[in-house]
Design an enzyme around this catalytic site. Structure first.
Site, PDB file in Angstrom:
ATOM      1  CE  LYS A   1       5.364  -2.430   8.691  1.00 31.84           C
ATOM      2  NZ  LYS A   1       4.423  -1.421   7.876  1.00 31.84           N
TER       3      LYS A   1
ATOM      4  CD  GLU B   1      -1.864  -5.362  11.721  1.00 30.69           C
ATOM      5  OE1 GLU B   1      -0.708  -5.824  11.678  1.00 30.69           O
ATOM      6  OE2 GLU B   1      -2.346  -4.851  10.767  1.00 30.69           O
TER       7      GLU B   1
ATOM      8  CG  HIS C   1      -3.616 -36.953  16.290  1.00 36.88           C
ATOM      9  ND1 HIS C   1      -3.646 -38.300  16.654  1.00 36.88           N
ATOM     10  CD2 HIS C   1      -4.633 -36.616  15.145  1.00 36.88           C
ATOM     11  CE1 HIS C   1      -5.007 -38.713  16.316  1.00 36.88           C
ATOM     12  NE2 HIS C   1      -5.652 -37.739  15.472  1.00 36.88           N
TER      13      HIS C   1
ATOM     14  N   GLY D   1      -4.752  -2.762   5.134  1.00 37.77           N
ATOM     15  CA  GLY D   1      -4.096  -3.716   4.575  1.00 37.77           C
ATOM     16  C   GLY D   1      -4.682  -5.046   4.901  1.00 37.77           C
ATOM     17  NE  ARG D   2      -6.348  -4.668  11.182  1.00 34.79           N
ATOM     18  CZ  ARG D   2      -5.727  -3.313  11.405  1.00 34.79           C
ATOM     19  NH1 ARG D   2      -4.579  -3.152  10.553  1.00 34.79           N
ATOM     20  NH2 ARG D   2      -6.270  -2.508  12.362  1.00 34.79           N
TER      21      ARG D   2
ATOM     22  CE  LYS E   1      -3.745   2.147   2.195  1.00 34.78           C
ATOM     23  NZ  LYS E   1      -4.781   2.068   3.572  1.00 34.78           N
TER      24      LYS E   1
ATOM     25  CD  GLU F   1       8.945  -6.940   6.611  1.00 30.49           C
ATOM     26  OE1 GLU F   1       8.825  -7.057   7.805  1.00 30.49           O
ATOM     27  OE2 GLU F   1       8.603  -5.676   6.277  1.00 30.49           O
TER      28      GLU F   1
END
Length: 512
Positions: free
Chosen positions: A483, A331, A362, A245-246, A185, A191
């Site tokens: 960040k 978040e 399990h 973003g999410r 965005k 990253e």
């Protein structure tokens, strides 16, 4: 009102969940292809009524209306929250929703051209580069439908700054038959920029001057993207500031999946989400699924002291859902300060995690049943029409059994009746206390529409939870600080600058 809720929680705390659940049998809600059973909660009619009064006191209906009107409900960033507008049918979009919705037209047109080989002939692989919501959402969508919507184009994902992540994604693919899509965005996320830099070099090395036609960018910062590209690209797709973003999987951020599955698939996903939007916008609070779920979250996490909640996906198609929801829920509402800067009066959301059923049975289900933590769970059972019937029946049976045993336990008298002759020591070790609340989300026909509705339901649940806890669900200052600090430490590692924190400095010295 909060003190009254605390009184109800104390009143019900010592009561047997099995008995409470029996009295609430039939406490279900249905909408948009989902059947949700709320019976196994430490609630009764009085407590439910008090929670609904609390929702009215917090003006939840007004908040819903404000979001859908385009008001700036993201108050700390002074923005509207418009991801829902991407899901409005084009012919119904009006006002600010119209421009947001129209941003999807070039996305779907480009995707169809790629699928029809009208641009970039011979594309076999899309490499999707992003992180956070720009990765988790599309990754969930692709994984959910890659078996039922098989096509000629494969999608690979790279998100981690660890160099191996991109190396894995590039392994065995040909630049000449690959389209790289970068999602950022701000077009400044470290990253994503790192992986895009490496992917660009990979394309240039093999394709020469043709490299740029094999790269598309989705961003809200086109000037910065074009500067990075060195050209004015016609494969640049926008993302509005009002789309967090999410919440971006409804936008151009899912271009890779639209290419893989087609625009009709994407429209079906949007249609299911829009149906849940309409349910949320128009339904009475008592039968409004996101509202009722958010009230149960507040009840369990804030009033009853639940320490952790599990999302248990009894559907291989939804095996990535717990990871996706971790970001969406934590978040958004993992905060302790209200928008006016004051501390919220009680804790907000607790740890959210989970796994795929029946695999988790399990491993961590031992802890669910006999551990000492105060927890809650939700089981998501989604079946696909035409699936192998024996396996599907077993999957459903395992999910229902886990929910039943969490609530009812396995007690001394049950053990004596079913397993006579056990030594007292072994019998005591087999006791399961029960009393742990859960909900069942059931879908008999898992499709793009029902997944769209499920994700939208969780989004709206997050928004209502934020209003109940008194936090802004649409900013993420904790992420931003991390960040910035990482940037300073990177300078110490690369350029030898000293760190203020002595422990960090010692570790920097170790790695240098």
């Amino acid at each position: 009102m909060v003190s009254e809720l605390h009184s109800h929680a104390a009143r019900l705390d010592g009561l047997d969940l099995t008995t409470l659940a029996a009295a609430r049998s039939g406490e279900t809600l249905d909408a948009c292809g989902w059947h949700i059973d709320l019976a196994r909660q430490k609630l009764d009619a009085e407590a439910d009524a008090a929670l609904l009064e609390f929702a009215a006191e917090r003006k939840i209906s007004d908040g819903i209306s404000r979001m859908f009107s385009g008001a700036h409900v993201n108050v700390s960033e002074d923005r509207a929250v418009m991801h829902w507008a991407l899901r409005v049918p084009p012919e119904k979009a009006t006002g600010p929703a119209e421009d947001v919705q129209a941003s999807l037209e070039p996305v779907m047109a480009f995707a169809e051209k790629v699928r029809d080989a009208k641009v970039l002939r011979g594309i076999e692989t899309v490499l999707h580069i992003g992180i956070g919501g720009s990765d988790l959402g599309p990754r969930l969508l692709y994984d959910a439908f890659s078996q039922t919507h098989l096509g000629a184009i494969d999608v690979r994902f790279a998100s981690n700054i660890d160099p191996m992540d991109l190396e894995r994604a590039l392994d065995g693919i040909d630049p000449a038959t690959t389209l790289v899509i970068g999602i950022s965005k701000s077009f400044s996320t470290e990253e994503t920029k790192y992986n895009l830099d490496r992917a660009r070099d990979w394309l240039k090395k093999s394709l020469g001057d043709k490299w740029s036609s094999h790269l598309a960018i989705v961003t809200a910062n086109p000037d910065k993207a074009n500067e990075w590209l060195g050209i004015q690209s016609d494969q640049l797709f926008g993302m509005a500031d009002s789309i967090g973003g999410r919440f971006s999987l409804w936008s151009a951020g899912s271009l890779s999946c639209v290419i893989a599955f087609g625009s009709d698939w994407f429209k079906a996903l949007l249609s299911g989400a829009h149906a849940m939007d309409e349910h949320f916008r128009t339904e009475d609070l008592k039968t409004n699924i996101p509202v009722r779920l958010a009230l149960i979250d507040y009840w369990n996490m804030t009033l009853r002291g639940v320490e952790s909640e599990m999302v248990l996906a009894y559907s291989n198609a939804l095996r990535l859902l717990p990871s996706y929801l971790q970001q969406l829920l934590l978040e958004s509402n993992g905060k302790q300060v209200s928008p006016d800067g004051t501390a919220i009066p009680a804790r907000s959301i607790v740890a959210h995690w989970g796994g795929e059923g029946s695999i988790g049975q399990h491993s961590f289900h031992q802890w669910l049943h006999q551990g000492t933590s105060n927890l809650a769970a939700e089981f998501i059972i989604a079946t696909i029409k035409g699936s192998e019937p024996k396996g599907t029946a077993s999957l459903i049976a395992h999910a229902l059994a886990q929910s039943e045993v969490l609530a009812n336990g396995y007690r001394d008298d049950d053990i004596a009746k079913e397993e006579p002759g056990l030594t007292p020591e072994i019998a005591k070790q087999k006791v399961l206390p029960g009393g742990k609340p859960s909900m069942i989300f059931a879908c008999r026909d898992f499709t793009p529409e029902t997944l769209g509705a499920l994700i939208a339901m969780y989004e709206h649940r997050v928004f209502v939870g934020g209003m109940l806890w008194g936090v802004n669900s649409f900013d993420q200052w904790g992420v931003e600080r991390g960040k910035k600090q990482a940037g300073e430490i990177r300078e110490a590692l690369v350029e030898g600058k000293p760190c203020a924190d002595p422990i960090t400095q010692g570790l920097v010295t170790y790695f240098s």
